[in-house]
Design a protein around this motif. Structure first.
Motif, PDB file in Angstrom:
ATOM      1  N   LEU A  30       0.815  -1.214   0.000  1.00  0.00           N
ATOM      2  CA  LEU A  30       0.000   0.000   0.000  1.00  0.00           C
ATOM      3  C   LEU A  30       0.851   1.267   0.000  1.00  0.00           C
ATOM      4  O   LEU A  30       0.491   2.273  -0.617  1.00  0.00           O
ATOM      5  N   SER A  31       1.989   1.215   0.667  1.00  0.00           N
ATOM      6  CA  SER A  31       2.858   2.397   0.717  1.00  0.00           C
ATOM      7  C   SER A  31       3.459   2.709  -0.641  1.00  0.00           C
ATOM      8  O   SER A  31       3.742   3.868  -0.960  1.00  0.00           O
ATOM      9  N   ASP A  32       3.645   1.678  -1.465  1.00  0.00           N
ATOM     10  CA  ASP A  32       4.229   1.872  -2.800  1.00  0.00           C
ATOM     11  C   ASP A  32       3.174   2.146  -3.867  1.00  0.00           C
ATOM     12  O   ASP A  32       3.504   2.544  -4.986  1.00  0.00           O
ATOM     13  N   ALA A  33       1.915   1.913  -3.534  1.00  0.00           N
ATOM     14  CA  ALA A  33       0.838   2.034  -4.529  1.00  0.00           C
ATOM     15  C   ALA A  33       0.404   3.484  -4.712  1.00  0.00           C
ATOM     16  O   ALA A  33       0.571   4.329  -3.823  1.00  0.00           O
ATOM     17  N   GLU A  34      -0.152   3.765  -5.891  1.00  0.00           N
ATOM     18  CA  GLU A  34      -0.706   5.088  -6.170  1.00  0.00           C
ATOM     19  C   GLU A  34      -2.082   5.210  -5.512  1.00  0.00           C
ATOM     20  O   GLU A  34      -2.791   4.218  -5.293  1.00  0.00           O
ATOM     21  N   VAL A  35      -2.457   6.445  -5.220  1.00  0.00           N
ATOM     22  CA  VAL A  35      -3.743   6.709  -4.564  1.00  0.00           C
ATOM     23  C   VAL A  35      -4.906   6.176  -5.397  1.00  0.00           C
ATOM     24  O   VAL A  35      -5.841   5.567  -4.872  1.00  0.00           O
ATOM     25  N   ILE A  36      -4.852   6.391  -6.712  1.00  0.00           N
ATOM     26  CA  ILE A  36      -5.951   5.960  -7.578  1.00  0.00           C
ATOM     27  C   ILE A  36      -6.110   4.442  -7.554  1.00  0.00           C
ATOM     28  O   ILE A  36      -7.233   3.918  -7.635  1.00  0.00           O
ATOM     29  N   GLU A  37      -4.999   3.708  -7.425  1.00  0.00           N
ATOM     30  CA  GLU A  37      -5.075   2.246  -7.359  1.00  0.00           C
ATOM     31  C   GLU A  37      -5.791   1.797  -6.088  1.00  0.00           C
ATOM     32  O   GLU A  37      -6.663   0.914  -6.125  1.00  0.00           O
ATOM     33  N   ILE A  38      -5.440   2.426  -4.972  1.00  0.00           N
ATOM     34  CA  ILE A  38      -6.060   2.063  -3.699  1.00  0.00           C
ATOM     35  C   ILE A  38      -7.532   2.433  -3.698  1.00  0.00           C
ATOM     36  O   ILE A  38      -8.383   1.675  -3.211  1.00  0.00           O
ATOM     37  N   LEU A  39      -7.865   3.592  -4.269  1.00  0.00           N
ATOM     38  CA  LEU A  39      -9.263   4.029  -4.331  1.00  0.00           C
ATOM     39  C   LEU A  39     -10.122   3.034  -5.103  1.00  0.00           C
ATOM     40  O   LEU A  39     -11.233   2.696  -4.691  1.00  0.00           O
ATOM     41  N   ASN A  40      -9.622   2.575  -6.241  1.00  0.00           N
ATOM     42  CA  ASN A  40     -10.379   1.639  -7.068  1.00  0.00           C
ATOM     43  C   ASN A  40     -10.615   0.310  -6.366  1.00  0.00           C
ATOM     44  O   ASN A  40     -11.649  -0.336  -6.567  1.00  0.00           O
ATOM     45  N   VAL A  41      -9.663  -0.102  -5.526  1.00  0.00           N
ATOM     46  CA  VAL A  41      -9.781  -1.389  -4.845  1.00  0.00           C
ATOM     47  C   VAL A  41     -10.614  -1.284  -3.575  1.00  0.00           C
ATOM     48  O   VAL A  41     -11.453  -2.149  -3.294  1.00  0.00           O
ATOM     49  N   ILE A  42     -10.418  -0.222  -2.815  1.00  0.00           N
ATOM     50  CA  ILE A  42     -11.066  -0.118  -1.504  1.00  0.00           C
ATOM     51  C   ILE A  42     -12.589  -0.094  -1.619  1.00  0.00           C
ATOM     52  O   ILE A  42     -13.301  -0.530  -0.717  1.00  0.00           O
ATOM     53  N   GLN A  67     -11.510  11.595  -0.926  1.00  0.00           N
ATOM     54  CA  GLN A  67     -12.018  11.282  -2.256  1.00  0.00           C
ATOM     55  C   GLN A  67     -13.072  10.176  -2.262  1.00  0.00           C
ATOM     56  O   GLN A  67     -13.636   9.858  -3.306  1.00  0.00           O
ATOM     57  N   LEU A  68     -13.347   9.595  -1.108  1.00  0.00           N
ATOM     58  CA  LEU A  68     -14.359   8.545  -1.023  1.00  0.00           C
ATOM     59  C   LEU A  68     -15.755   9.154  -1.016  1.00  0.00           C
ATOM     60  O   LEU A  68     -15.957  10.299  -0.608  1.00  0.00           O
ATOM     61  N   ASP A  69     -16.755   8.380  -1.463  1.00  0.00           N
ATOM     62  CA  ASP A  69     -18.142   8.801  -1.352  1.00  0.00           C
ATOM     63  C   ASP A  69     -18.515   8.908   0.122  1.00  0.00           C
ATOM     64  O   ASP A  69     -17.949   8.210   0.976  1.00  0.00           O
ATOM     65  N   THR A  70     -19.489   9.762   0.422  1.00  0.00           N
ATOM     66  CA  THR A  70     -19.835   9.991   1.827  1.00  0.00           C
ATOM     67  C   THR A  70     -20.308   8.723   2.542  1.00  0.00           C
ATOM     68  O   THR A  70     -20.054   8.544   3.730  1.00  0.00           O
ATOM     69  N   HIS A  71     -21.006   7.827   1.808  1.00  0.00           N
ATOM     70  CA  HIS A  71     -21.486   6.615   2.497  1.00  0.00           C
ATOM     71  C   HIS A  71     -20.322   5.703   2.866  1.00  0.00           C
ATOM     72  O   HIS A  71     -20.356   5.032   3.899  1.00  0.00           O
ATOM     73  N   LEU A  72     -19.244   5.694   2.051  1.00  0.00           N
ATOM     74  CA  LEU A  72     -18.051   4.920   2.401  1.00  0.00           C
ATOM     75  C   LEU A  72     -17.302   5.589   3.551  1.00  0.00           C
ATOM     76  O   LEU A  72     -16.743   4.900   4.420  1.00  0.00           O
ATOM     77  N   GLN A  73     -17.282   6.910   3.564  1.00  0.00           N
ATOM     78  CA  GLN A  73     -16.649   7.613   4.676  1.00  0.00           C
ATOM     79  C   GLN A  73     -17.345   7.272   5.991  1.00  0.00           C
ATOM     80  O   GLN A  73     -16.690   7.018   7.010  1.00  0.00           O
ATOM     81  N   GLY A  75     -14.634  32.600   0.167  1.00  0.00           N
ATOM     82  CA  GLY A  75     -14.222  31.236  -0.160  1.00  0.00           C
ATOM     83  C   GLY A  75     -14.080  31.043  -1.656  1.00  0.00           C
ATOM     84  O   GLY A  75     -14.280  31.976  -2.438  1.00  0.00           O
ATOM     85  N   ILE A  76     -13.718  29.836  -2.039  1.00  0.00           N
ATOM     86  CA  ILE A  76     -13.618  29.474  -3.455  1.00  0.00           C
ATOM     87  C   ILE A  76     -14.204  28.080  -3.660  1.00  0.00           C
ATOM     88  O   ILE A  76     -14.302  27.294  -2.718  1.00  0.00           O
ATOM     89  N   ILE A  77     -14.601  27.813  -4.891  1.00  0.00           N
ATOM     90  CA  ILE A  77     -15.050  26.467  -5.268  1.00  0.00           C
ATOM     91  C   ILE A  77     -14.136  25.991  -6.376  1.00  0.00           C
ATOM     92  O   ILE A  77     -13.955  26.683  -7.388  1.00  0.00           O
ATOM     93  N   THR A  78     -13.554  24.806  -6.202  1.00  0.00           N
ATOM     94  CA  THR A  78     -12.587  24.291  -7.167  1.00  0.00           C
ATOM     95  C   THR A  78     -13.254  23.377  -8.183  1.00  0.00           C
ATOM     96  O   THR A  78     -14.360  22.874  -7.957  1.00  0.00           O
ATOM     97  N   ILE A  79     -12.560  23.135  -9.288  1.00  0.00           N
ATOM     98  CA  ILE A  79     -13.135  22.362 -10.391  1.00  0.00           C
ATOM     99  C   ILE A  79     -13.438  20.929  -9.978  1.00  0.00           C
ATOM    100  O   ILE A  79     -14.420  20.344 -10.450  1.00  0.00           O
ATOM    101  N   ASP A  80     -12.647  20.340  -9.076  1.00  0.00           N
ATOM    102  CA  ASP A  80     -12.925  18.957  -8.662  1.00  0.00           C
ATOM    103  C   ASP A  80     -14.234  18.865  -7.892  1.00  0.00           C
ATOM    104  O   ASP A  80     -15.005  17.913  -8.054  1.00  0.00           O
ATOM    105  N   ASP A  81     -14.517  19.889  -7.066  1.00  0.00           N
ATOM    106  CA  ASP A  81     -15.803  19.913  -6.360  1.00  0.00           C
ATOM    107  C   ASP A  81     -16.950  20.086  -7.347  1.00  0.00           C
ATOM    108  O   ASP A  81     -18.026  19.497  -7.186  1.00  0.00           O
ATOM    109  N   ALA A  82     -16.730  20.914  -8.376  1.00  0.00           N
ATOM    110  CA  ALA A  82     -17.769  21.144  -9.389  1.00  0.00           C
ATOM    111  C   ALA A  82     -18.107  19.855 -10.130  1.00  0.00           C
ATOM    112  O   ALA A  82     -19.278  19.552 -10.384  1.00  0.00           O
ATOM    113  N   MET A  83     -17.088  19.077 -10.477  1.00  0.00           N
ATOM    114  CA  MET A  83     -17.324  17.819 -11.184  1.00  0.00           C
ATOM    115  C   MET A  83     -18.082  16.826 -10.298  1.00  0.00           C
ATOM    116  O   MET A  83     -18.928  16.078 -10.775  1.00  0.00           O
ATOM    117  N   ASP A  84     -17.773  16.840  -8.999  1.00  0.00           N
ATOM    118  CA  ASP A  84     -18.509  15.970  -8.067  1.00  0.00           C
ATOM    119  C   ASP A  84     -19.985  16.349  -8.027  1.00  0.00           C
ATOM    120  O   ASP A  84     -20.862  15.481  -7.997  1.00  0.00           O
TER     121      ASP A  84
END
Length: 455
Positions: free
Chosen positions: A24-36, A62-68, A237-246
């Motif tokens: 897990l320490s060597d893995a990319e965040v996106i890899e762990i997200l897809n598996v978890i 980056q997890l959905d709220t129900h997973l959080q 405050g500000i709203i970022t593009i990643d929040d907008a896409m969500d």
């Protein structure tokens, strides 16, 4: 990715925690997200505990709220408080909104005074507004700074901010005066004054602006972030593009579930698919049966229409052959239009204030398609059955029915929307009912008109 997933499962089954921690320490965040997301609740908790602190927080955000929520349920109270306090203000509020009120109050009380103030500020705004989803972690500088001084300020605060690619210029009272990109700042001469290189015309949103409107603005203008100001033009405050896409993804997903008949099935719950699986039969009936009953009623009424023209069917058997074509083509045209309307409203492509313009255009589209398909089908019917008059009746019926269906596909959802009724789940059954009855009536009237001499 499949190999990575299988390796994690193997380590979990064999309880090889040290090896899993190294993986897990060597893995990319996106890899762990897809598996978890595919692991059980227990496995998710184990994997999360083995992550480094920084990577764990990045993945949690980056997890959905129900997973959080599922992960929080597996942690100690101290760990929950730690995670909540480390989240960005907007992510923290988004999660707290999904938790029970008592739990939310307890967690907010556990925050530091500064974190509590930030959280209370965002939670004080109306739900689904820019103020509710914005973050207070942004770079704000004064217009009197030189480019060199500004870069030093950015470097000093970069780790604490959600984004540094857009820099906002304000006066001492935080009133927004200009904006500057990091690229422009880096390319400027160190002696340049920000006042001379900033853009004074700033695209912005107010705290009360609807979140969908903000998301669409960011998407359409290709902005990385959008500043949010209060009634006195002070930057809050500000709203970022990643929040907008969500936001856009959530709204589109909600519309898809609405079209499936899940609009009233506990709308306040974020995990609708889980509710569909675990809900009682009676709960599912309450949502889906009313609209199915509307369709059933429409079918019975269509049967009444057919019964009224029974003599026509007995006299000319070929008339019955084209009933399915009339009903199916009208149904497909109406469904297309209602789907286009629902998606257009969600994505902002349809302005309800100019609805008559949209309705006029859609009706013309239906007329053109109906005429084309009507002519083609009419020719086929004439040649196939050797009755030119039948071909004329079929062609005209198709053209009129498809035109009517496309118009209803926009009109019915719009009327339900104005009445405050769930247009996404209720529009199609109503359209189908009206279209079936009117389509058959039009067809038989035309048959009697053109083939009356054969009756």
């Amino acid at each position: 990715m499949e190999i990575f997933k299988n390796t994690i499962w193997t380590h979990l089954e064999n309880r090889e925690m040290e090896s899993l921690k190294k993986l897990l320490s060597d893995a990319e965040v996106i890899e762990i997200l897809n598996v978890i997301r595919e692991l059980s609740s227990e496995e998710q908790a184990i994997v999360y505990r083995l992550l480094s602190k920084d990577k764990a927080l990045e993945i949690f955000e980056q997890l959905d709220t129900h997973l959080q929520q599922k992960l929080l349920a597996s942690f100690t109270e101290e760990r929950v408080i730690e995670i909540i306090s480390e989240l960005a203000p907007d992510d923290r509020v988004r999660l707290l909104d999904e938790l029970p009120a008592k739990v939310t109050k307890k967690l907010v009380d556990s925050l530091s005074p500064e974190e509590r103030k930030e959280t209370a500020l965002l939670m004080g705004y109306e739900e689904e507004t820019a103020g509710r989803i914005m973050t207070t972690e942004y770079v704000r500088l004064k217009r009197s700074y030189t480019a060199g001084e500004a870069l030093e300020k950015v470097r000093a605060n970069a780790k604490e901010k959600e984004t540094i690619y857009t820099i906002y210029i304000t006066d001492d009272s935080r009133k927004l005066e200009g904006v500057l990109s990091l690229r422009e700042l880096v390319m400027a001469s160190p002696e340049d004054i920000l006042e001379n290189i900033m853009h004074q015309k700033v695209i912005k949103a107010s705290t009360s602006t609807d979140q969908e409107e903000v998301a669409r603005t960011l998407q359409e203008l290709d902005l990385l972030a959008l500043p949010v100001v209060d009634n006195e033009n002070r930057l809050v405050g500000i709203i970022t593009i990643d929040d907008a896409m969500d936001i856009l993804e959530e709204e589109t997903t909600e519309d898809i579930f609405d079209k499936a008949g899940l609009a009233d099935f506990n709308r306040l719950e974020s995990d609708r698919s889980a509710r569909l699986v675990t809900g009682s039969v009676f709960q599912i009936w309450k949502v889906r049966l009313p609209f199915l009953l509307i369709t059933m009623f429409g079918g019975l009424m269509a049967g009444v229409v057919i019964g009224a023209f029974e003599e026509s069917l007995e006299a000319i058997a070929a008339v019955a052959i084209f009933i399915p074509v009339i009903m199916d083509m009208g149904g497909n045209a109406g469904t297309q239009s209602s789907t286009i309307f629902a998606r257009g409203v969600i994505l902002g492509h349809i302005n309800t204030r100019k609805f008559l313009d949209h309705l006029r255009k859609e009706t013309l589209v239906g007329l053109s398609m109906g005429a084309l398909i009507g002519v083609a089908t009419g020719i086929i019917a004439s040649v196939w059955q050797g009755i030119p008059e039948l071909g004329i009746a079929v062609g005209l019926a198709l053209a009129i029915t498809m035109t009517l269906a496309t118009a209803l596909g926009f009109l019915i959802p719009f009327m339900l929307l104005k009445l405050g009724v769930d247009q996404a789940a209720g529009a199609d059954p109503i359209i189908t009912t009206i279209k079936d009855i009117s389509g058959l009536l039009i067809y038989f009237v035309l048959v009697n008109q053109f083939l009356g001499y054969l009756l």
